[in-house]
Design a protein around this motif. Structure first.
Motif: not given
Length: 121
Positions: A7-23, A76-86
């Protein structure tokens, strides 16, 4: 059976952030590696970031300093914090886990269904 749900995907502007989660769920005995791969149109799937059962992490060079992988071992979860997206981070992101399951017995890599990340310029 073992399932990975992202979960956690989506549309974001460049420079923004998203956080993905996986269970991960199911008849899990233990999990070794957990991580995130991505596949952009016309490109091969690549490992973005991974974390071992001991907490060691690795990243593809293009995301170092911008992305952080972490894990909740109890859940049993893993996360991906994504900052400064390109814009070049645009891809389908897949969760992966090397699970030692009870049913079916044995060690196997499992994959999530994928979540779309789109970065607009």
């Amino acid at each position: 059976q073992v399932q990975l749900v992202e979960s956690g995907g989506g549309l974001v502007q460049a420079g923004g952030s998203l956080r993905l989660s996986c269970a991960a769920s199911g008849s899990i005995f233990s999990i070794n590696f957990m991580g995130w791969y991505r596949q952009a149109p016309g490109k091969q799937r690549e490992l973005v970031a991974g974390i071992t059962s001991g907490g060691s992490t690795n990243y593809v060079d293009s995301v170092k300093g911008r992305f952080t992988v972490s894990r909740d071992y109890a859940k049993n979860m893993v996360y991906l914090q994504m900052n400064s997206l390109l814009p070049e981070d645009t891809a389908v992101y897949y969760c992966a886990a090397d699970v030692r399951a009870v049913v079916p017995l044995g060690l196997k890599r499992y994959w999530g269904q994928g979540t779309q990340v789109t970065v607009s310029s």
